[in-house]
Write a protein that holds these residues in place. Structure first.
Motif, mmCIF file in Angstrom:
data_model
loop_
_atom_site.group_PDB
_atom_site.id
_atom_site.type_symbol
_atom_site.label_atom_id
_atom_site.label_comp_id
_atom_site.label_asym_id
_atom_site.label_seq_id
_atom_site.Cartn_x
_atom_site.Cartn_y
_atom_site.Cartn_z
ATOM 1 N N SER A 93 -27.732 53.315 -61.891
ATOM 2 C CA SER A 93 -27.642 52.007 -62.521
ATOM 3 C C SER A 93 -27.171 51.011 -61.468
ATOM 4 O O SER A 93 -27.164 51.326 -60.269
ATOM 5 C CB SER A 93 -26.651 52.093 -63.687
ATOM 6 O OG SER A 93 -26.568 50.869 -64.364
ATOM 7 N N GLN A 94 -26.793 49.825 -61.893
ATOM 8 C CA GLN A 94 -26.179 48.892 -60.956
ATOM 9 C C GLN A 94 -24.845 48.498 -61.560
ATOM 10 O O GLN A 94 -24.691 48.422 -62.777
ATOM 11 C CB GLN A 94 -27.064 47.663 -60.732
ATOM 12 C CG GLN A 94 -28.372 48.053 -60.059
ATOM 13 C CD GLN A 94 -29.099 46.869 -59.434
ATOM 14 O OE1 GLN A 94 -29.464 45.943 -60.137
ATOM 15 N NE2 GLN A 94 -29.312 46.922 -58.118
ATOM 16 N N PHE A 95 -23.851 48.246 -60.707
ATOM 17 C CA PHE A 95 -22.510 47.979 -61.207
ATOM 18 C C PHE A 95 -22.029 46.611 -60.737
ATOM 19 O O PHE A 95 -22.344 45.600 -61.342
ATOM 20 C CB PHE A 95 -21.581 49.121 -60.774
ATOM 21 C CG PHE A 95 -20.199 49.035 -61.342
ATOM 22 C CD1 PHE A 95 -20.009 48.856 -62.705
ATOM 23 C CD2 PHE A 95 -19.080 49.125 -60.514
ATOM 24 C CE1 PHE A 95 -18.721 48.767 -63.240
ATOM 25 C CE2 PHE A 95 -17.795 49.047 -61.039
ATOM 26 C CZ PHE A 95 -17.615 48.865 -62.396
ATOM 27 N N ASP A 96 -21.349 46.564 -59.602
ATOM 28 C CA ASP A 96 -20.801 45.274 -59.185
ATOM 29 C C ASP A 96 -21.778 44.440 -58.365
ATOM 30 O O ASP A 96 -21.503 43.279 -58.083
ATOM 31 C CB ASP A 96 -19.464 45.451 -58.454
ATOM 32 C CG ASP A 96 -19.522 46.554 -57.407
ATOM 33 O OD1 ASP A 96 -20.630 47.112 -57.208
ATOM 34 O OD2 ASP A 96 -18.488 46.850 -56.791
ATOM 35 N N LEU A 97 -22.921 45.023 -58.001
ATOM 36 C CA LEU A 97 -23.911 44.235 -57.275
ATOM 37 C C LEU A 97 -25.273 44.292 -57.979
ATOM 38 O O LEU A 97 -26.207 44.934 -57.502
ATOM 39 C CB LEU A 97 -24.031 44.732 -55.818
ATOM 40 C CG LEU A 97 -22.810 44.485 -54.921
ATOM 41 C CD1 LEU A 97 -22.977 45.198 -53.581
ATOM 42 C CD2 LEU A 97 -22.592 42.989 -54.692
ATOM 43 N N PRO A 98 -25.394 43.613 -59.124
ATOM 44 C CA PRO A 98 -26.670 43.611 -59.835
ATOM 45 C C PRO A 98 -27.680 42.691 -59.142
ATOM 46 O O PRO A 98 -27.299 41.890 -58.291
ATOM 47 C CB PRO A 98 -26.303 43.051 -61.210
ATOM 48 C CG PRO A 98 -25.141 42.156 -60.944
ATOM 49 C CD PRO A 98 -24.375 42.784 -59.790
ATOM 50 N N ILE A 99 -28.938 42.794 -59.544
ATOM 51 C CA ILE A 99 -29.968 41.994 -58.867
ATOM 52 C C ILE A 99 -29.891 40.510 -59.209
ATOM 53 O O ILE A 99 -30.189 39.663 -58.376
ATOM 54 C CB ILE A 99 -31.384 42.564 -59.145
ATOM 55 C CG1 ILE A 99 -32.436 41.793 -58.339
ATOM 56 C CG2 ILE A 99 -31.727 42.572 -60.639
ATOM 57 C CD1 ILE A 99 -33.771 42.480 -58.222
ATOM 58 N N ALA A 100 -29.459 40.174 -60.437
ATOM 59 C CA ALA A 100 -29.466 38.759 -60.827
ATOM 60 C C ALA A 100 -28.213 38.423 -61.629
ATOM 61 O O ALA A 100 -27.763 39.219 -62.447
ATOM 62 C CB ALA A 100 -30.704 38.445 -61.661
ATOM 63 N N ILE A 101 -27.655 37.232 -61.395
ATOM 64 C CA ILE A 101 -26.429 36.824 -62.094
ATOM 65 C C ILE A 101 -26.462 35.335 -62.464
ATOM 66 O O ILE A 101 -27.203 34.546 -61.885
ATOM 67 C CB ILE A 101 -25.164 37.056 -61.222
ATOM 68 C CG1 ILE A 101 -25.382 36.452 -59.818
ATOM 69 C CG2 ILE A 101 -24.812 38.523 -61.104
ATOM 70 C CD1 ILE A 101 -24.118 36.386 -58.990
ATOM 71 N N GLY A 102 -25.630 35.005 -63.466
ATOM 72 C CA GLY A 102 -25.332 33.597 -63.748
ATOM 73 C C GLY A 102 -26.493 32.727 -64.190
ATOM 74 O O GLY A 102 -26.718 31.669 -63.620
ATOM 75 N N GLY A 103 -27.226 33.132 -65.217
ATOM 76 C CA GLY A 103 -28.326 32.299 -65.724
ATOM 77 C C GLY A 103 -28.036 31.752 -67.106
ATOM 78 O O GLY A 103 -26.895 31.767 -67.570
ATOM 79 N N TYR A 104 -29.079 31.260 -67.729
ATOM 80 C CA TYR A 104 -28.932 30.765 -69.097
ATOM 81 C C TYR A 104 -30.282 30.731 -69.794
ATOM 82 O O TYR A 104 -31.334 30.809 -69.141
ATOM 83 C CB TYR A 104 -28.312 29.357 -69.108
ATOM 84 C CG TYR A 104 -29.181 28.312 -68.442
ATOM 85 C CD1 TYR A 104 -30.185 27.666 -69.154
ATOM 86 C CD2 TYR A 104 -29.003 27.979 -67.094
ATOM 87 C CE1 TYR A 104 -30.995 26.726 -68.540
ATOM 88 C CE2 TYR A 104 -29.807 27.043 -66.483
ATOM 89 C CZ TYR A 104 -30.806 26.419 -67.199
ATOM 90 O OH TYR A 104 -31.619 25.503 -66.590
ATOM 91 N N LEU A 105 -30.205 30.604 -71.109
ATOM 92 C CA LEU A 105 -31.411 30.484 -71.926
ATOM 93 C C LEU A 105 -31.112 29.432 -72.994
ATOM 94 O O LEU A 105 -30.082 29.511 -73.655
ATOM 95 C CB LEU A 105 -31.707 31.842 -72.570
ATOM 96 C CG LEU A 105 -33.039 32.051 -73.265
ATOM 97 C CD1 LEU A 105 -34.184 31.745 -72.326
ATOM 98 C CD2 LEU A 105 -33.144 33.502 -73.727
ATOM 99 N N ASP A 106 -31.976 28.448 -73.130
ATOM 100 C CA ASP A 106 -31.804 27.435 -74.177
ATOM 101 C C ASP A 106 -32.455 27.945 -75.451
ATOM 102 O O ASP A 106 -33.648 28.242 -75.463
ATOM 103 C CB ASP A 106 -32.426 26.104 -73.751
ATOM 104 C CG ASP A 106 -31.615 25.441 -72.644
ATOM 105 O OD1 ASP A 106 -30.390 25.669 -72.595
ATOM 106 O OD2 ASP A 106 -32.205 24.715 -71.823
ATOM 107 N N VAL A 107 -31.652 28.045 -76.495
ATOM 108 C CA VAL A 107 -32.124 28.670 -77.733
ATOM 109 C C VAL A 107 -32.055 27.685 -78.895
ATOM 110 O O VAL A 107 -31.006 27.110 -79.170
ATOM 111 C CB VAL A 107 -31.273 29.914 -78.071
ATOM 112 C CG1 VAL A 107 -31.705 30.515 -79.399
ATOM 113 C CG2 VAL A 107 -31.389 30.940 -76.954
#
Ligand code: ADP
Ligand code: MG
Ligand code: ZN
Length: 481
Positions: A93-107
């Motif tokens: 899996s990935q733990f402290d170094l994931p591929i992508a961080i800090g996004g958003y989705l407008d719902v």
């Protein structure tokens, strides 16, 4: 007392890559158990995983489409645990170094659009599937359990939201939108019933104005959007009842039983695992080339927000209709295909969103599986435009076409059930009805427009509904002039 509801979702999505995350086995569904396996995904000792580049690309695309930053370096970690669905005793899996961080989705939900934070997107591998043989299908009370490793090692993306959602319907709208994005990217089949899209819901309550989060429960086993909403509504009610009675919510994982409409405790915090994550020494860190990330960003397909905007602009649809069509990719594709085939967009959208949607719903059919295709709708709309059938007849023909897959024109030809527009044929009947109803004519001359409805009704009755209301209207007025 009313509490503020706090919801965060963890979504797992299986990618539809050709091969698995770390080996060359095919990604399959519904195959004979344990036929899509090899020493790597069976966890034999001494084997070495190799990262699937296609899966890394898909993960980056998901991150970009959710407005995340793509980490320059990401790393795989071993999540250690013991369970028979994973013989190597850890999941990559990935733990402290994931591929992508800090996004958003407008719902958007109930006329309000709110920005929901995306904490992270990470890559992992799916586990094998345990099948519990026995009455309930759950492990408790099972006679025995068998395991199918075909799913072990299938690329799995985990998308984690911030605890930003405030109602069950908003959480549902979030998942609908996320699914539509994943479908637009084409990275997964996103089938909730088959489990290629799975959603765990974390929910807690707190008093309005509190800044700290309340104690949460995590609910699993929701296999549809509706189940997600119902499970959350149930959990909110359960927690509200506890708090209003002065009791405390216990942090635990709960299982949603869709038939029973309730959640039950699966495991509490005391049983929570310490996974002892550490970097997987068999895999090197992945360095994302910024130029490659920009190439991926530039190649992103049209996403639902952009599609809704375009459908509204190009086809003159209302905001609401455009959004519904953009959030439901197959429905949007159906419309675009129908319009490309020459149909008027507004009329086609109307049929899709009302008649077709109702039949799909009534028969519990997915639009992709329906026998009624864009070609059928184009055909139907042509018959209406040409005046061959009335709008009312079209609804009947549509139902037959939907049920049988036969083209509307063929149905009309066979039944001979066409609208009478021929003025000579209608003229005679109009004359008869006018002669028999002098009072209505008098009323009409005195400006009582209602009378024409009565006369048209008489003619419709005499023609068993086949007369063209339009043609009849014109004829009556011409004759009285
Ligand atoms: P855990 O360690 O239990 O997995 P995380 O902090 O990783 O918890 O969060 C998992 C998910 O739960 C995220 O989507 C997060 O937004 C959500 N979450 C965390 N705390 C709460 C809370 N108190 N109430 C509701 N959702 C929460
Ligand atoms: Mg978690
Ligand atoms: Zn394999």
């Amino acid at each position: 007392m009313a509490y503020e509801i706090v919801i965060g979702l963890e979504i797992h999505v299986e990618l539809n890559t050709r091969s698995k995350m770390f080996c060359g086995c095919p990604v399959t569904f519904g195959e004979v158990p344990n036929t899509a396996v090899c020493p790597v995904c069976l966890g034999h000792p001494g084997v070495l995983p190799v990262v699937n580049a296609q899966a890394v690309e898909a993960a980056a695309l998901i991150g970009l489409s959710l407005n995340c930053a793509i980490a320059p370096n990401n790393e795989f970690a071993r999540k250690n645990y013991f369970y028979p669905d994973m013989p190597k005793d850890y999941q990559i899996s990935q733990f402290d170094l994931p591929i992508a961080i800090g996004g958003y989705l407008d719902v958007g939900d109930r006329g309000q659009t709110r920005r929901i934070g995306i904490t992270r997107v990470h890559m992992e591998e799916d586990t094998g599937k345990l099948i519990h043989k026995g009455a309930t299908g759950r492990i408790h009370g099972a006679d025995r359990s068998v395991v199918d490793f075909n799913r072990a090692g299938v690329p799995l993306m985990e998308i984690v939201s911030e605890p930003d959602m405030r109602t069950a319907t908003e959480a549902r709208a979030f998942l609908v939108k996320l699914r539509s994005i994943l479908l637009a990217l084409g990275v997964s089949n996103c089938n909730m019933e088959e489990g290629s899209l799975r959603c765990d819901a974390n929910v807690s309550l707190r008093e309005f104005g509190d800044t700290e989060l309340g104690v949460k429960t995590e609910v699993k086993n929701m296999n549809s959007f509706k189940a997600l909403q119902r499970a959350l509504e149930y959990e909110v009610e359960r927690q509200t009842s506890l708090l209003t009675h002065g009791e405390r919510v216990i942090q635990e994982t709960r299982h949603w039983d869709d038939a029973g409409g309730a959640t039950t405790s699966m495991r509490s915090k005391e049983e929570a695992h310490d996974y002892r994550y550490f970097p997987d020494p068999d895999l090197v860190a992945i360095v994302m080339d910024p130029a490659e990330v920009e190439r991926l960003r530039a190649g992103l397909p049209e996403l639902p927000d952009a599609r809704a905007e375009r459908l509204g602009r190009e086809f003159g649809l209302s905001d609401d209709d455009a959004k519904i069509l953009a959030l439901n990719k197959p429905l949007g594709d159906f419309l675009e295909e129908t319009v490309a085939g020459g149909a008027a967009a507004g009329k086609a959208a109307n049929w899709l969103l009302h008649e077709l949607a109702a039949e799909l719903n009534r028969t519990d059919t997915e639009i992709e599986d329906a026998a009624f295709t864009p070609r059928h709708l184009i055909d139907l709309l042509q018959l209406i435009d040409a005046g061959t059938i009335s709008g009312k007849m079209a609804k009947e023909i549509f139902k037959t076409s939907f049920a049988t897959g036969r083209l509307p024109a063929a149905i009309v030809k066979e039944t001979g059930n066409v609208q009478i527009t021929d003025t000579d044929a209608l003229g005679k009947i109009v004359d008869e009805v006018l002669a028999a109803n002098p009072q209505a004519i008098e009323d009409l001359k005195n400006g009582q427009e209602r009378a024409i409805g009565f006369l048209v009704g008489q003619i419709m009755r005499l023609t068993q509904g086949k007369a063209s209301p339009d043609a009849v209207n014109k004829l009556i007025r011409a004759k009285l002039r």
